[in-house]
Enzyme design. Structure first.
Site, PDB file in Angstrom:
ATOM      1  N   SER A 427      55.267  30.875  32.862  1.00 40.00           N
ATOM      2  CA  SER A 427      55.488  30.592  34.252  1.00 40.00           C
ATOM      3  C   SER A 427      55.966  29.273  34.614  1.00 40.00           C
ATOM      4  O   SER A 427      55.912  29.019  35.764  1.00 40.00           O
ATOM      5  CB  SER A 427      53.846  30.951  34.931  1.00 40.00           C
ATOM      6  OG  SER A 427      52.991  30.025  34.128  1.00 40.00           O
ATOM      7  N   HIS A 448      59.088  37.054  34.453  1.00 37.16           N
ATOM      8  CA  HIS A 448      57.736  36.590  34.643  1.00 37.16           C
ATOM      9  C   HIS A 448      56.965  37.441  35.688  1.00 37.16           C
ATOM     10  O   HIS A 448      57.208  37.286  36.993  1.00 37.16           O
ATOM     11  CB  HIS A 448      57.710  34.971  35.370  1.00 37.16           C
ATOM     12  CG  HIS A 448      56.360  34.455  36.175  1.00 37.16           C
ATOM     13  ND1 HIS A 448      56.352  33.677  36.975  1.00 37.16           N
ATOM     14  CD2 HIS A 448      55.053  34.500  35.508  1.00 37.16           C
ATOM     15  CE1 HIS A 448      55.100  33.452  37.205  1.00 37.16           C
ATOM     16  NE2 HIS A 448      54.532  33.852  36.365  1.00 37.16           N
ATOM     17  N   GLU A 460      59.548  37.398  38.648  1.00 37.69           N
ATOM     18  CA  GLU A 460      60.625  36.323  38.559  1.00 37.69           C
ATOM     19  C   GLU A 460      61.539  36.557  37.513  1.00 37.69           C
ATOM     20  O   GLU A 460      61.201  36.667  36.426  1.00 37.69           O
ATOM     21  CB  GLU A 460      60.108  34.936  38.830  1.00 37.69           C
ATOM     22  CG  GLU A 460      59.372  34.701  40.061  1.00 37.69           C
ATOM     23  CD  GLU A 460      58.618  33.203  39.940  1.00 37.69           C
ATOM     24  OE1 GLU A 460      58.650  32.784  41.184  1.00 37.69           O
ATOM     25  OE2 GLU A 460      58.275  32.940  38.913  1.00 37.69           O
ATOM     26  N   ASN A 498      55.634  29.163  41.575  1.00 31.96           N
ATOM     27  CA  ASN A 498      54.594  28.135  41.229  1.00 31.96           C
ATOM     28  C   ASN A 498      55.269  26.464  41.654  1.00 31.96           C
ATOM     29  O   ASN A 498      54.516  25.719  41.821  1.00 31.96           O
ATOM     30  CB  ASN A 498      54.589  28.038  39.609  1.00 31.96           C
ATOM     31  CG  ASN A 498      53.606  28.993  39.263  1.00 31.96           C
ATOM     32  OD1 ASN A 498      52.915  29.595  39.833  1.00 31.96           O
ATOM     33  ND2 ASN A 498      53.525  29.185  37.833  1.00 31.96           N
TER      34      ASN A 498
END
Length: 593
Positions: A427, A448, A460, A498
């Site tokens: 991540s 991800h 992702e 993130n």
């Protein structure tokens, strides 16, 4: 000033003013709507007529109650109409000049005991109060759009505001069915102070061509459970309004995260201010419409010119919650899955976790017993990566440690057959760093998943500068087959979710460090004012403060922005072993299980 607020004037009958007027009229207040535009006043009345008619048709109010509500709302074009109001709420355009003029004129009209409230979300309440002959009666009363639906109201005190005025409007907010949060006077207050920094970073991400507008919005909706993506939300708020708020925030903070992304200025200057103009980040079928229409930037369907590699069998390396969840996703979709742990015992335990998860689905009627048995039969538990010899796709879901992942990929490189796709679920770590330890970096890609993998729709897809086109195509095709939504990202820290989520969380911690607001008020503000499923401190404790700190450090290291430096309070809590729910204490304390 501790008097009943039964007659309330609303100055400015745009979308927000009209919504506030509706809330007040429905709650039994006499509402004086004032706008220099007769057309705006007519539109406000029509809006209230339409919304109350819908309420009658849905049997939420009676026809008599509707008539009473409409009778309590009167519109005027002159501020003199506010003479008898005990409270005046201004919601005029977001400039000091216009608002200060309104306050100066109100001083000559209303009673000395009347409270004057500004609906600003960006300008200084103190500066506006200083223009009044009675600054002690001036405060901020920040509703959220749409006012009838949103529960949060920020009650903003300046250093000049008299406590009885605050008490009166706080009581009013509760009587309106709202949740008032008391905050001090600084640009953005709590909710917008956190929200607009995040929106600004999303605009900058789009401007840098890191990801498409559709992928950025889908990532934040599906990865974080947000009601709207950031770029669609900027269009709804108004890009010019967002730029004004950010300018005010930057002037106060000098934090680069608040410096408006240049694209906001470019769109504003071009008149492309969002939904109200019919075009902003997206294009709409008419000004004021919420219906998005295709434009030159809309991705065409089936644009892939490269076919992916065939995938029939999948290997998942790891034995934790994430690994078992990913293995369950593939098995449900019909893939043959090898689940490899560091030992046979760990692999068997991970498969048992899948069996338990599938059992819950059967109990809830989401899956038949036969489908459960077939799914579980597709999963083979193994204590060795040697069992990956024939898989077409290998997915690692081990600890978020670069050395651990590199060692694993070196093993996969030796074990997996030529042409197998090797995917990492990292991540925050650089995908190319694990790709380079193999002899086939072109076969390595980021994939991800989000936790819990069976429930979360987002994946992702992270391609490095070395990833082959057909490998990228393979992973996107597989995502669709397992009913996930793939979004494309470049190989940089945080990817989409993130990179946008953790600076927002970090800024929430800074608010607490500065004693601007409490944990509870901040969490309430983001849930009630922003529609977030969890407040930032609830989320931090769930994610784990150690995990959050590690991601913050990676972001700060890569982008070198001082505003991304981890908040000291986060570092102190981690050093003290207060890591969140998993240790029983983080920002809050939890009962031990």
């Amino acid at each position: 000033m501790d008097i009943p607020l039964s007659t309330i004037a609303v100055v400015g009958l745009g979308t927000m003013g009209t919504g506030i007027a509706e809330v007040l009229a429905r709650a039994g207040r006499e509402v004086v709507g004032i706008d220099v535009s007769e057309a705006a006043a007519r539109q406000a009345v029509a809006s209230l007529e339409a919304s109350t008619a819908r309420a009658v048709s849905r049997e939420r109010i009676t026809e008599q109650e509707r008539r009473d509500i409409l009778a309590r709302f009167r519109t005027f074009s002159d501020l003199q109409a506010a003479a008898d109001a005990e409270l005046v709420i201004e919601v005029v355009p977001e400039t000091y000049e216009i608002k200060q003029q309104v306050f100066r004129e109100l001083d000559a009209v209303v009673s000395p005991t009347a409270i004057l409230a500004t609906g600003t979300n960006a300008l200084s309440v103190t500066r506006l109060a200083a223009e009044s002959q009675h600054p002690e009666r001036v405060l901020g009363l920040h509703f959220f759009n749409p006012a009838p639906a949103m529960k949060l109201v920020e009650v903003v005190s300046s250093v000049l505001t008299a406590p009885p005025a605050v008490e009166s409007v706080t009581r009013l907010a509760r009587e309106l069915g709202k949740e008032p949060v008391a905050v001090g006077d600084r640009p953005g207050f709590v909710a917008d102070g956190l929200l607009f920094g995040y929106l600004n970073q999303a605009a900058a991400m789009y401007e840098a061509n890191y990801a498409s507008r559709e992928d950025i919005d889908a990532a934040m909706k599906l990865g974080c459970g947000l009601p709207m993506g950031p770029l669609a939300l900027l269009d709804l708020i108004g890009i010019d309004t967002a730029r004004t708020v950010l300018e005010a925030m930057y002037a106060a903070s000098h934090d680069r995260l608040h410096a408006p992304a240049p694209v906001l200025g470019q769109l504003t200057e071009a008149g492309l201010t969002g939904r109200k103009a019919g075009r902003g980040f997206y294009t709409y079928d008419a000004p004021g419409s919420q219906t998005v229409v295709a434009d030159a930037l809309t991705p065409a369907e089936n644009t892939g010119t490269v076919a992916g590699r065939p995938v029939a069998s999948v290997g998942v390396a790891g034995s934790g919650t994430m690994a078992s969840g990913i293995a369950e996703v593939f098995a449900k979709a019909g893939y043959s899955v090898v689940l490899a742990g560091r030992s046979q015992e760990k692999a068997d335990s991970a498969k048992a976790r899948i069996a338990k998860s599938l059992g819950r689905s059967v109990a809830k009627g989401r899956m038949s017993e036969e489908a459960r048995d077939e799914t579980l039969a597709r999963v083979t538990a193994s204590g060795s990566l040697d069992s990956f010899a024939d898989v077409d796709l290998a997915v690692e879901a081990v600890a978020e440690d670069l050395d651990v992942k590199r060692q694993l990929f070196q093993t996969l490189d030796k074990v997996c057959k030529p042409g197998a796709v090797l995917a990492t679920t990292t991540s925050s770590l650089p995908v190319v760093a694990v790709a380079r330890v193999t002899s086939r970096p072109e076969d390595v890609v980021g994939m991800h998943f989000f936790n819990p993998a069976p429930a979360m729709k987002l994946v992702e897809v992270v391609r490095t500068v070395l990833t082959a086109d057909d490998v990228h195509a393979t992973v996107r095709e597989v995502c669709v087959k397992v009913r996930k939504h793939p979004v494309d990202c470049g190989d940089r820290a945080g990817f989409i979710v993130n990179a946008l989520l953790f600076p927002y969380l970090n800024n929430a911690i800074k608010m607490v460090e500065e004693h601007y607001a409490t944990l509870d008020d901040i969490d309430a503000a983001m849930k009630l004012g922003g529609g977030y499923p969890m407040g930032p401190f609830e989320l931090l404790d769930v994610v784990g403060l150690d995990v959050s700190l590690a991601i913050e450090k990676v972001l700060h290291s890569e982008f070198r922005d001082p505003g991304l430096a981890p908040a000291p309070l986060l570092e102190h809590l981690v050093a003290a072993g207060c890591l969140g729910r998993k240790t029983g204490r983080g920002f809050r304390e939890y009962a031990r299980r």
